[in-house]
Enzyme design. Structure first.
Site, PDB file in Angstrom:
ATOM      1  N   ASP A  29      -4.011 -12.704  -1.126  1.00  0.00           N
ATOM      2  CA  ASP A  29      -2.918 -12.058  -0.344  1.00  0.00           C
ATOM      3  C   ASP A  29      -2.335 -13.253   0.330  1.00  0.00           C
ATOM      4  O   ASP A  29      -2.746 -14.400   0.660  1.00  0.00           O
ATOM      5  CB  ASP A  29      -4.055 -11.496   0.717  1.00  0.00           C
ATOM      6  N   ALA A  72      -1.094  -4.665  -2.727  1.00  0.00           N
ATOM      7  CA  ALA A  72      -0.148  -5.649  -1.967  1.00  0.00           C
ATOM      8  C   ALA A  72       1.224  -5.110  -2.035  1.00  0.00           C
ATOM      9  O   ALA A  72       1.764  -5.128  -3.168  1.00  0.00           O
ATOM     10  CB  ALA A  72      -0.333  -7.015  -2.658  1.00  0.00           C
ATOM     11  N   TYR A 139      11.310   2.855  -1.347  1.00  0.00           N
ATOM     12  CA  TYR A 139       9.988   2.805  -1.389  1.00  0.00           C
ATOM     13  C   TYR A 139       9.252   3.559  -2.465  1.00  0.00           C
ATOM     14  O   TYR A 139       8.559   3.128  -3.326  1.00  0.00           O
ATOM     15  CB  TYR A 139       9.219   3.031  -0.020  1.00  0.00           C
TER      16      TYR A 139
END
Ligand code: UDP
Length: 322
Positions: A29, A72, A139
């Protein structure tokens, strides 16, 4: 070992809590929107970008990884409209780098976090996976692009994957040690609870003239732990079968309007909200409710948390302070 990319984020950290009971976990991350404090201490944490091939080479050569779970991503519809490049770069291009590294290191099992935003404006009450893909914002487009890429990589290189299309994720872990935290916060339930804690002076309801019984938008809220358990079933299926390429919706199958969510928050907390009725927010379909029958039938998944329990778990997390 399982590589969890984005394991310091809201959904990823809930998955790690469940997965760590069964598997060794590596979390990768970059902490751009996640928090190290959300990562279970039993997991190995690597700070870095999934689009950075050097970091990926290090991870894949150091650890014997048998599957990758990818959480992610940037995930705000409004932001994606204003800054689409960011979404295509982080959600599509970086994911391609991750997929290339997986193929190079012969890691063939992949679980991908996708979204109901791939359906755009639905024309049915309950959305199942046969509904057409027609995203109405960058998105949703970015997630759908990766889905198409996965299908081609599966055909050409034998990648096995499960795509999970989330509806509205909410709630916090039963321990109240991890929960939803975004900066800035845009999601309905955390915003209401922050307001009821005195951290905001009012709640804005975006749109009261939708074609729904009370005029406000209807969504299907699903607890992050129910979602985590679906990922574990998907992983078990991937690891036990030679080939699987499948897409599942993840929702509770019940829709609640913005007003109903506010009412439930008032009931759970015993506090009264100060509500402002505002204009519609761009890009919001009137109603998004999942049919999750496919994953229930094929993998035996069952969501356990109802709206009231989702909100009370979130309230426990928000009211304890971070
Ligand atoms: N919403 C609202 N006020 C807020 C935040 C959200 O009325 O301050 C509405 C939003 O328009 C949508 C629903 O609540 O109809 C859920 O929005 P959220 O951002 O939580 O999730 P999304 O549906 O965008 O994934």
């Amino acid at each position: 070992m399982i590589l969890v990319v984005g394991g310091a984020g809201y959904v990823g950290s809930h998955l790690v809590r469940e997965l760590i009971e069964k598997e060794e976990v590596i979390v990768l991350d970059n902490l751009s929107t996640g928090f190290k404090s959300l990562v279970d201490l039993r997991a190995t944490f690597v700070e870095g970008n999934l689009g950075d091939r050097k970091v990926l080479d290090k991870v894949f050569t150091t650890y014997p990884i048998k599957a990758v779970m990818h959480f992610a991503a940037n995930s705000l519809v409004g932001e994606s409209v204003v800054d689409p490049y960011k979404y295509y770069e982080n959600n599509v291009a970086a994911t391609l780098t991750l997929l290339k590294a997986m193929l190079d290191y012969n890691v063939k099992n992949f679980i991908f976090s996708s979204t109901a935003a791939t359906y755009g404006i639905p024309h049915v009450d309950l959305i199942d996976e046969t509904q057409p893909n027609a995203p109405i914002n960058p998105y949703g487009q970015s997630k759908l692009m990766v889905e198409y890429i996965l299908a081609d990589l599966a055909d050409a290189y034998g990648l096995n994957y499960v795509v999970l299309r989330y509806f509205n994720v909410a709630g916090a872990h039963a321990s109240a040690e991890i929960g939803e935290s975004h900066d800035p916060e845009t999601h309905l339930i955390p915003i209401i609870l922050q307001h009821l804690l005195g951290e905001r002076d009012k709640i804005s309801v975006f749109g009261t003239d939708y074609d729904t019984p009370d005029g406000t938008c209807i969504r299907d809220y699903i607890h992050a732990t129910d979602l985590a358990n679906a990922h574990i079933l998907a992983l078990e299926a991937l690891l036990s079968e030679s080939k699987r390429t499948v897409t599942y919706n993840l929702g509770n199958g019940n829709g609640f309007s913005v007003k109903e969510v506010i009412d439930t928050c008032e009931k759970v907390t015993g506090r009264k909200a100060n509500i402002e009725y505002a204009d519609r927010r761009a890009g919001d379909p009137a109603k998004l409710v999942a049919s999750s029958e496919k994953i229930q039938e094929e993998l035996g998944w069952e969501p356990k948390f109802k709206l009231e329990e989702i909100i009370s778990s979130a309230w426990k997390w928000h009211s304890k302070g971070k």
